[in-house]
Design a protein around this motif. Structure first.
Motif, mmCIF file in Angstrom:
data_model
loop_
_atom_site.group_PDB
_atom_site.id
_atom_site.type_symbol
_atom_site.label_atom_id
_atom_site.label_comp_id
_atom_site.label_asym_id
_atom_site.label_seq_id
_atom_site.Cartn_x
_atom_site.Cartn_y
_atom_site.Cartn_z
ATOM 1 N N LEU A 172 0.812 -1.216 0.000
ATOM 2 C CA LEU A 172 0.000 0.000 0.000
ATOM 3 C C LEU A 172 0.844 1.264 0.000
ATOM 4 C CD1 LEU A 172 -2.881 -0.924 2.476
ATOM 5 C CD2 LEU A 172 -3.012 -0.696 -0.001
ATOM 6 N N LEU A 173 1.978 1.195 0.663
ATOM 7 C CA LEU A 173 2.778 2.418 0.803
ATOM 8 C C LEU A 173 3.743 2.642 -0.349
ATOM 9 C CD1 LEU A 173 3.571 2.232 4.599
ATOM 10 C CD2 LEU A 173 1.832 3.589 3.470
ATOM 11 N N GLU A 174 4.428 1.610 -0.776
ATOM 12 C CA GLU A 174 5.534 1.804 -1.710
ATOM 13 C C GLU A 174 5.414 1.007 -3.008
ATOM 14 O OE1 GLU A 174 8.421 3.551 -1.766
ATOM 15 O OE2 GLU A 174 7.974 4.638 0.051
ATOM 16 N N ARG A 175 4.351 0.278 -3.193
ATOM 17 C CA ARG A 175 4.199 -0.572 -4.376
ATOM 18 C C ARG A 175 5.402 -1.509 -4.524
ATOM 19 N NH1 ARG A 175 -0.231 1.650 -4.483
ATOM 20 N NH2 ARG A 175 -0.992 3.229 -5.895
ATOM 21 N N PHE A 176 5.754 -2.130 -3.424
ATOM 22 C CA PHE A 176 6.837 -3.119 -3.315
ATOM 23 C C PHE A 176 8.224 -2.541 -3.581
ATOM 24 C CE2 PHE A 176 3.142 -5.820 -4.299
ATOM 25 C CZ PHE A 176 3.110 -6.519 -3.103
ATOM 26 N N ASP A 177 8.386 -1.272 -3.374
ATOM 27 C CA ASP A 177 9.714 -0.680 -3.450
ATOM 28 C C ASP A 177 10.300 -0.774 -2.038
ATOM 29 O OD1 ASP A 177 11.959 0.608 -4.290
ATOM 30 O OD2 ASP A 177 11.074 2.622 -4.253
ATOM 31 N N LEU A 178 10.843 -1.913 -1.738
ATOM 32 C CA LEU A 178 11.288 -2.239 -0.385
ATOM 33 C C LEU A 178 12.592 -1.515 -0.063
ATOM 34 C CD1 LEU A 178 10.536 -3.990 2.014
ATOM 35 C CD2 LEU A 178 11.886 -5.814 1.024
ATOM 36 N N ARG A 179 12.591 -0.860 1.087
ATOM 37 C CA ARG A 179 13.790 -0.154 1.550
ATOM 38 C C ARG A 179 14.092 -0.611 2.962
ATOM 39 N NH1 ARG A 179 11.864 5.487 -0.902
ATOM 40 N NH2 ARG A 179 12.165 4.908 -3.087
ATOM 41 N N TYR A 180 15.326 -0.361 3.401
ATOM 42 C CA TYR A 180 15.752 -0.839 4.717
ATOM 43 C C TYR A 180 14.953 -0.168 5.836
ATOM 44 C CZ TYR A 180 18.280 3.507 5.445
ATOM 45 O OH TYR A 180 18.601 4.821 5.610
ATOM 46 N N TYR A 181 14.535 1.065 5.658
ATOM 47 C CA TYR A 181 13.849 1.753 6.743
ATOM 48 C C TYR A 181 12.451 1.204 6.978
ATOM 49 C CZ TYR A 181 11.564 4.755 3.233
ATOM 50 O OH TYR A 181 10.840 5.239 2.181
ATOM 51 N N HIS A 182 11.921 0.419 6.055
ATOM 52 C CA HIS A 182 10.644 -0.243 6.304
ATOM 53 C C HIS A 182 10.783 -1.222 7.468
ATOM 54 C CE1 HIS A 182 8.474 1.378 2.913
ATOM 55 N NE2 HIS A 182 9.444 1.016 2.085
ATOM 56 N N PHE A 183 11.842 -1.981 7.458
ATOM 57 C CA PHE A 183 12.059 -2.940 8.541
ATOM 58 C C PHE A 183 12.363 -2.232 9.854
ATOM 59 C CE2 PHE A 183 13.092 -5.336 4.674
ATOM 60 C CZ PHE A 183 12.140 -6.331 4.797
ATOM 61 N N VAL A 184 13.101 -1.146 9.768
ATOM 62 C CA VAL A 184 13.385 -0.354 10.965
ATOM 63 C C VAL A 184 12.077 0.213 11.528
ATOM 64 C CG1 VAL A 184 14.549 1.715 11.830
ATOM 65 C CG2 VAL A 184 15.739 0.200 10.251
ATOM 66 N N ALA A 185 11.225 0.734 10.666
ATOM 67 C CA ALA A 185 9.957 1.320 11.114
ATOM 68 C C ALA A 185 9.024 0.252 11.679
ATOM 69 C CB ALA A 185 9.286 2.054 9.967
ATOM 70 N N LEU A 186 8.957 -0.916 11.039
ATOM 71 C CA LEU A 186 8.126 -1.997 11.573
ATOM 72 C C LEU A 186 8.610 -2.407 12.956
ATOM 73 C CD1 LEU A 186 7.656 -4.217 8.397
ATOM 74 C CD2 LEU A 186 5.850 -3.060 9.654
ATOM 75 N N PHE A 187 9.913 -2.557 13.094
ATOM 76 C CA PHE A 187 10.490 -2.933 14.381
ATOM 77 C C PHE A 187 10.255 -1.832 15.412
ATOM 78 C CE2 PHE A 187 14.121 -3.196 17.332
ATOM 79 C CZ PHE A 187 13.873 -4.453 17.847
ATOM 80 N N LEU A 188 10.434 -0.581 15.020
ATOM 81 C CA LEU A 188 10.228 0.544 15.922
ATOM 82 C C LEU A 188 8.764 0.644 16.359
ATOM 83 C CD1 LEU A 188 11.628 2.977 17.251
ATOM 84 C CD2 LEU A 188 10.942 4.314 15.259
ATOM 85 N N GLY A 189 7.845 0.447 15.439
ATOM 86 C CA GLY A 189 6.418 0.462 15.784
ATOM 87 C C GLY A 189 6.063 -0.642 16.750
ATOM 88 N N PHE A 190 6.619 -1.821 16.516
ATOM 89 C CA PHE A 190 6.367 -2.941 17.419
ATOM 90 C C PHE A 190 6.930 -2.655 18.807
ATOM 91 C CE2 PHE A 190 7.841 -6.877 19.399
ATOM 92 C CZ PHE A 190 6.620 -7.512 19.560
ATOM 93 N N ILE A 191 8.160 -2.147 18.884
ATOM 94 C CA ILE A 191 8.791 -1.847 20.179
ATOM 95 C C ILE A 191 8.024 -0.744 20.916
ATOM 96 C CG2 ILE A 191 10.888 -0.912 21.254
ATOM 97 C CD1 ILE A 191 11.070 -3.854 20.416
ATOM 98 N N LEU A 192 7.604 0.292 20.187
ATOM 99 C CA LEU A 192 6.818 1.365 20.814
ATOM 100 C C LEU A 192 5.511 0.820 21.392
ATOM 101 C CD1 LEU A 192 7.253 4.332 18.325
ATOM 102 C CD2 LEU A 192 8.042 4.236 20.695
ATOM 103 N N TYR A 193 4.837 0.011 20.614
ATOM 104 C CA TYR A 193 3.584 -0.577 21.083
ATOM 105 C C TYR A 193 3.831 -1.484 22.280
ATOM 106 C CZ TYR A 193 -0.295 -3.787 21.414
ATOM 107 O OH TYR A 193 -1.312 -4.546 21.900
ATOM 108 N N TYR A 194 4.819 -2.352 22.162
ATOM 109 C CA TYR A 194 5.061 -3.351 23.196
ATOM 110 C C TYR A 194 5.485 -2.704 24.511
ATOM 111 C CZ TYR A 194 6.313 -7.880 25.104
ATOM 112 O OH TYR A 194 6.360 -8.998 25.876
#
Length: 158
Positions: free
Chosen positions: A63-85
């Motif tokens: 939805l966000l990048e049309r599969f243009d995968l970048r390293y900060y996607h994983f950082v943001a997913l991890f950061l969102g999970f850590i913030l929530y947790y």
């Protein structure tokens, strides 16, 4: 400058994907703590959980990048999970536990009432059929036997 602002926006939106992953993890933990079956066949539920997590990541990146995968996607997913947790996970986990225990208790009570109603209905039907059977079979035979006894008494006494 426009690309940087757009990347920051996508970074924040990907953080929400990490929060959704945290929500799914808390829901899964609540299911595991409330149901014994989930503990017994945990391999299947682990597989389902990871398929859901993968699909959340897949949908978020699509939805966000049309599969243009970048390293900060994983950082943001991890950061969102850590913030929530580290912030609201314990409250959401408690809420999920309460919701699941309420639903299971409500369904157990509902099933209990339905079974007791059907059990009572069964006895009402059986006793009604038994009563009708008594009326059809036994009452005429009682009347006939009393009629025979009267005839025997009349015949013996004459």
């Amino acid at each position: 400058m426009g690309f940087f602002v757009e990347d920051i926006g996508i970074f924040y939106l990907t953080i929400y994907g990490g929060i959704v992953i945290g929500l799914l993890l808390d829901f899964y933990r609540a299911l595991r703590s409330n149901f014994k079956i989930v503990k017994r066949i945990s391999f299947v539920f682990d597989l389902i959980f990871w398929i859901l997590i993968t699909s959340v990541i897949f949908i978020t990146i699509n939805l966000l990048e049309r599969f243009d995968l970048r390293y900060y996607h994983f950082v943001a997913l991890f950061l969102g999970f850590i913030l929530y947790y580290n912030t609201i996970s314990k409250y959401i986990f408690t809420l999920f536990n309460k919701i699941i225990s309420f639903i299971t208790s409500l369904s157990k009570k509902t099933i209990h009432y339905i079974v007791s109603f059907l059990n009572n209905l069964y006895y009402i039907i059986i006793y009604s059929i038994h009563f009708i059977f008594d009326i059809i079979c036994y009452i005429p035979s009682i009347l006939l036997s009393t009629k025979r006894k009267r005839k025997k008494k009349k015949g013996v006494g004459a």
